[in-house]
Motif scaffolding. Structure first.
Motif, PDB file in Angstrom:
ATOM      1  N   ARG A  40       0.823  -1.205   0.000  1.00  0.00           N
ATOM      2  CA  ARG A  40       0.000   0.000   0.000  1.00  0.00           C
ATOM      3  C   ARG A  40       0.866   1.267   0.000  1.00  0.00           C
ATOM      4  O   ARG A  40       0.590   2.215  -0.737  1.00  0.00           O
ATOM      5  N   TYR A  41       1.899   1.277   0.845  1.00  0.00           N
ATOM      6  CA  TYR A  41       2.782   2.452   0.873  1.00  0.00           C
ATOM      7  C   TYR A  41       3.614   2.551  -0.412  1.00  0.00           C
ATOM      8  O   TYR A  41       3.975   3.649  -0.845  1.00  0.00           O
ATOM      9  N   ASP A  42       3.889   1.404  -1.019  1.00  0.00           N
ATOM     10  CA  ASP A  42       4.665   1.384  -2.261  1.00  0.00           C
ATOM     11  C   ASP A  42       3.833   1.954  -3.424  1.00  0.00           C
ATOM     12  O   ASP A  42       4.338   2.721  -4.254  1.00  0.00           O
ATOM     13  N   LYS A  43       2.549   1.587  -3.461  1.00  0.00           N
ATOM     14  CA  LYS A  43       1.691   1.965  -4.606  1.00  0.00           C
ATOM     15  C   LYS A  43       0.739   3.127  -4.299  1.00  0.00           C
ATOM     16  O   LYS A  43       0.037   3.612  -5.188  1.00  0.00           O
TER      17      LYS A  43
ATOM     18  N   LYS B  90       7.823   5.572   0.192  1.00  0.00           N
ATOM     19  CA  LYS B  90       8.777   4.505  -0.123  1.00  0.00           C
ATOM     20  C   LYS B  90       9.556   4.059   1.113  1.00  0.00           C
ATOM     21  O   LYS B  90       9.924   2.890   1.248  1.00  0.00           O
ATOM     22  N   GLU B  91       9.806   5.005   2.015  1.00  0.00           N
ATOM     23  CA  GLU B  91      10.559   4.658   3.224  1.00  0.00           C
ATOM     24  C   GLU B  91       9.776   3.647   4.060  1.00  0.00           C
ATOM     25  O   GLU B  91      10.324   2.648   4.526  1.00  0.00           O
ATOM     26  N   LYS B  92       8.467   3.935   4.228  1.00  0.00           N
ATOM     27  CA  LYS B  92       7.626   2.991   4.969  1.00  0.00           C
ATOM     28  C   LYS B  92       7.457   1.684   4.199  1.00  0.00           C
ATOM     29  O   LYS B  92       7.365   0.597   4.797  1.00  0.00           O
ATOM     30  N   ALA B  93       7.416   1.785   2.881  1.00  0.00           N
ATOM     31  CA  ALA B  93       7.304   0.571   2.063  1.00  0.00           C
ATOM     32  C   ALA B  93       8.499  -0.332   2.298  1.00  0.00           C
ATOM     33  O   ALA B  93       8.357  -1.549   2.518  1.00  0.00           O
ATOM     34  N   VAL B  94       9.710   0.243   2.249  1.00  0.00           N
ATOM     35  CA  VAL B  94      10.936  -0.535   2.483  1.00  0.00           C
ATOM     36  C   VAL B  94      10.915  -1.141   3.883  1.00  0.00           C
ATOM     37  O   VAL B  94      11.272  -2.313   4.088  1.00  0.00           O
ATOM     38  N   TYR B  95      10.467  -0.322   4.853  1.00  0.00           N
ATOM     39  CA  TYR B  95      10.431  -0.795   6.245  1.00  0.00           C
ATOM     40  C   TYR B  95       9.566  -2.051   6.373  1.00  0.00           C
ATOM     41  O   TYR B  95       9.984  -3.063   6.947  1.00  0.00           O
ATOM     42  N   TRP B  96       8.340  -1.994   5.799  1.00  0.00           N
ATOM     43  CA  TRP B  96       7.425  -3.127   5.957  1.00  0.00           C
ATOM     44  C   TRP B  96       7.783  -4.289   5.041  1.00  0.00           C
ATOM     45  O   TRP B  96       7.590  -5.459   5.412  1.00  0.00           O
TER      46      TRP B  96
END
Length: 763
Positions: free
Chosen positions: A217-220, A228-234
């Motif tokens: 979800r954070y990625d898209k 993107k930072e949260k996407a990488v984290y999760w």
């Protein structure tokens, strides 16, 4: 495994409204007194006393273990509607404990227990028929697993309700379920804000599926702003748990090597969306290709590079191994706190073995406080993690799923057997070994010695030391195979050479006395030493004995003291271990009977004030069991035990002074000890006398002594004890240890009949 049943059942039995003598003694774990009280109350029809009595017979607490009598009293309680007894009875019929396996009876009592309100029975029954009905009944009583199952598999309109109930009890999987409900509009309107809220809650508590969903979800920018930072984290969190899709997206975002991305893409092309330890496998594969030049040019630098990366991904296995070392004391000192720390680290990284170990530690209170909620949490995590992989054919997951069904979180022996078999058929040696034990002992299945031997043979063919040791044990006992001490020595040796401490100990016993081999004290000493150095208490005590007594070695008091101290330093109740060793030699339990060693260790334990040892030793000197009769020593030991309030010793002293048995008649002292018992047990005095009479009549842990049996039967009978009156009548009627006296027999038969003893009326 066996004793787990009654541990669970006792935890379910409420005693808040049941506070008589049986319950009081039982709760205090004063099983000697509890047995007398519960026996009386059970005979009078008290259903809770009947259940407690079944417990004691089942576990051998306060009485010799007897599954048939346990079954009898469990049936009595069950027929009076005690739901926990009904459930226990269903398990005994299911598993063939104390009775032939009877699936029809098992189902009958399971249904009775479920209808009486047992949540465990309701849940078990839901696995068989009327799934939603019984799940609902269990869920309505707060059974969290049932609530979750209803949320996931039940009526979609009620999914929100049941997931919410389960979430309120702290079940992380229910949070993920709630997120899916709002995401897909299952019985509610779609609400992405609430979906993100619950995905986040679940992700923050370690749910890998939620972490993957949140990362995407954070990625898209799906329902949230792109981050993107949260996407990488999760993605990183989910990737550590083995989610290939997360590993793939993370590899792309982090600009990993093309080779790794290609390998992961290929996995995604096979539509693998469940957890699979992908990156490390891809890296190992690449390292192998570069090392061997298989389709690529040989490149040792790249071999080292990819192998190093793969090792980093093996973090959870390393953490689990470290935890296990601290947990079991493998090459380091046991440290439960550190074990707990590393198990949690490994579990956070998706290691199912660590989840199971955590569940066990919290369930048993192994080095930590018992916490049933955390135990359930980790067992459930392991169950969810294993289920998907097991269905895909992963043999490790199949084995872990079998363990989960085998009482580690869930109790379903049929499913445990199914998954053990699946893993064993794929050659997993631990599964083959556990399957052999299951068939040999009849854990949840009918005993099948042929299948047990088959799977044990499969395991020994792989050189598994535990299987070799167990096969040695079977040949030693003649259990499912023809007894053969030479073959026992062969298999014990195979296991011992691999460092199996128990095999070293058993083999040492055999060399010491010449069972299946020639006597070789030097070899025995060496094997005892090997086992002792691995921490086996019995081996350390055996060495202490050999050096103390000069048995096959020169007397060396310093070494004897050293090995004895090695037990004292790590065991609070050394006397308990000594008593166990004495009992082994006294009764010939997996060793050759050796009365001299039994006397030595009984004496050691008695000198430390261990009451069972003092009492056993008193009987030995009193009756000349393995020693010369020594009434003075018997009197001294009985007195030591009696002064600590033990009724049986007080009654023995009363008898000795009353009858002048090894001491001058002293009616005053006899009356004193008799009054001490009477003062303590009041109405139960006759029960205690009857129990002592039975011991001497039957030779239960003592030598048969009809004179003493007659004495105590008479005492109990004169106080109106019906069973004592009947047994006394039988002695006079049959001339059992006394002269036949039909007149007295008739008198006591009539007395017993008046007390309601049915057999007396027939006689």
């Amino acid at each position: 495994m066996k004793k787990v049943l009654f541990v669970v059942l006792t935890a379910l039995l409420s005693t808040t409204a049941y506070a008589n003598n049986c319950a009081t003694y039982f709760e205090q774990k004063a099983f000697d007194q509890a047995f007398i009280a519960c026996n009386t109350e059970a005979e009078q029809g008290d259903k809770n006393a009947q259940f407690n009595l079944a417990f004691m017979y089942y576990n051998g607490d306060g009485v010799e273990e007897n599954t048939e009598k346990a079954l009898y009293w469990l049936t009595q309680a069950a027929e009076q509607g005690v739901s926990v007894a009904q459930y226990g009875l269903s398990r005994m019929y299911e598993e063939g404990e104390g009775v032939e396996v009877d699936k029809e009876q098992a189902l009958y009592w399971l249904t009775q227990a479920a209808e009486a309100g047992s949540v465990q029975a309701q849940y078990d029954l839901s696995e068989r028929f009327e799934r939603e009905k019984w799940l609902t009944k269990a869920a309505e009583q707060g059974f969290v697993v049932a609530q979750y199952d209803l949320g996931q598999y039940g009526n979609k309109e009620k999914a929100l309700y049941w997931y919410t109930k389960a979430e309120q009890q702290g079940l992380i999987s229910a949070q993920y379920g709630l997120a899916n409900i709002y995401n897909y509009g299952l019985g509610v309107e779609v609400n992405q804000e609430k979906a993100v809220y619950w995905y986040t809650k679940a992700a923050e508590q370690g749910d890998g599926w939620a972490q993957l969903e949140l990362a995407k979800r954070y990625d898209k920018g799906d329902g949230v702003e792109v981050n993107k930072e949260k996407a990488v984290y999760w993605y990183t969190k989910a990737a550590k748990k083995g989610f290939v899709k997360a590993q793939y997206y993370l590899a792309v975002l982090n600009n990993e090597g093309d080779d790794v991305i290609a390998e992961l893409r290929e996995r995604l092309g096979r539509k693998i969306t469940e957890p699979e330890y992908g990156i490390d496998q891809a890296q190992y594969r690449l390292a192998e290709l570069y090392d061997k030049g298989d389709g690529l040019e040989v490149n040792k630098d790249k071999t080292v590079y990819w192998l190093s990366n793969a090792m980093k991904k093996k973090l959870s296995q390393t953490q689990y191994r470290l935890a296990k070392m601290y947990d079991k004391g493998d090459e380091i000192e046991v440290d439960k706190e550190k074990a707990l720390f590393w198990y949690k680290k490994a579990a956070d990284n998706g290691n199912t073995n660590a989840m199971l170990s955590l569940g066990f530690m919290y369930y048993k209170g192994d080095g930590i406080e018992v916490n049933s909620e955390l135990a359930e949490k980790y067992y459930h995590q392991a169950f969810i993690a294993c289920s998907t992989e097991a269905e895909k054919g992963d043999r490790e997951a199949q084995y872990n799923l079998a363990l989960t069904y085998d009482g580690q979180g869930v109790d379903n022996k049929e499913k445990a057997l199914y998954w053990y078999t699946k893993a064993a058929e794929q050659g997993l040696v631990n599964a083959q070994y556990d399957l052999a034990l299951t068939y040999n002992e009849g854990y949840g299945v009918g005993i099948d010695k042929d299948k047990a031997l088959y799977w044990l043979t499969k395991a020994v063919e792989q050189g598994f030391d535990l299987a070799e040791n167990y096969l040695g044990f079977l040949y030693y006992r003649g259990d499912g195979v023809e007894k053969n001490k030479e073959k026992a020595v062969y298999w014990y040796t195979k296991a011992a050479e691999q460092g199996d401490g128990w095999a070293q100990l058993e083999l040492a016993h055999m060399y010491e006395v010449g069972e299946g081999v020639e006597v070789d004290k030097e070899k025995a000493l060496d094997l005892y030493t090997q086992a002792a150095e691995q921490g086996y208490f019995y081996a350390r005590l055996e060495l202490a004995y050999m050096y103390d007594q000069g048995d096959g070695v020169e007397v060396n008091k310093e070494k004897a003291a050293y090995w004895y101290s090695q037990v004292q330093d790590v065991v609070e109740e050394v006397a308990y271990i000594e008593y166990g060793l004495a009992s082994m030699y006294d009764k010939g339990e997996n060793v050759v009977i050796n009365k001299e060693k039994a006397l030595y260790w009984y004496t050691k334990a008695a000198e430390e004030g261990y009451i069972p040892a003092q009492l056993t030793l008193a009987h030995m000197y009193d009756q000349g069991q393995g020693v010369e009769v020594d009434k003075e020593k018997a009197l001294d030991l009985y007195t030591q035990v009696a002064e600590r309030g033990y009724f049986s010793a007080q009654l023995e002293l009363a008898y000795m002074y009353d009858q002048g048995d090894g001491v001058e008649v002293n009616n005053e002292i006899a009356a004193y000890w008799y009054s001490e018992v009477k003062k303590a047990v009041e109405e139960e005095l006759a029960d205690r006398e009857y129990y002592l009479a039975r011991k001497y009549a039957l030779g239960d842990e003592v030598k048969v002594d009809k004179r003493k049996a007659l004495y105590w039967y008479t005492k109990a009978a004169e106080q109106g004890h019906g069973d004592a009156q009947y047994d006394l009548a039988l002695m006079y009627d049959k001339g059992d240890g006394i002269a036949v006296d039909k007149e007295k027999a008739l008198y006591w038969y009539k007395q017993a009949a008046d007390q309601g003893v049915t057999e007396a009326r027939l006689d």
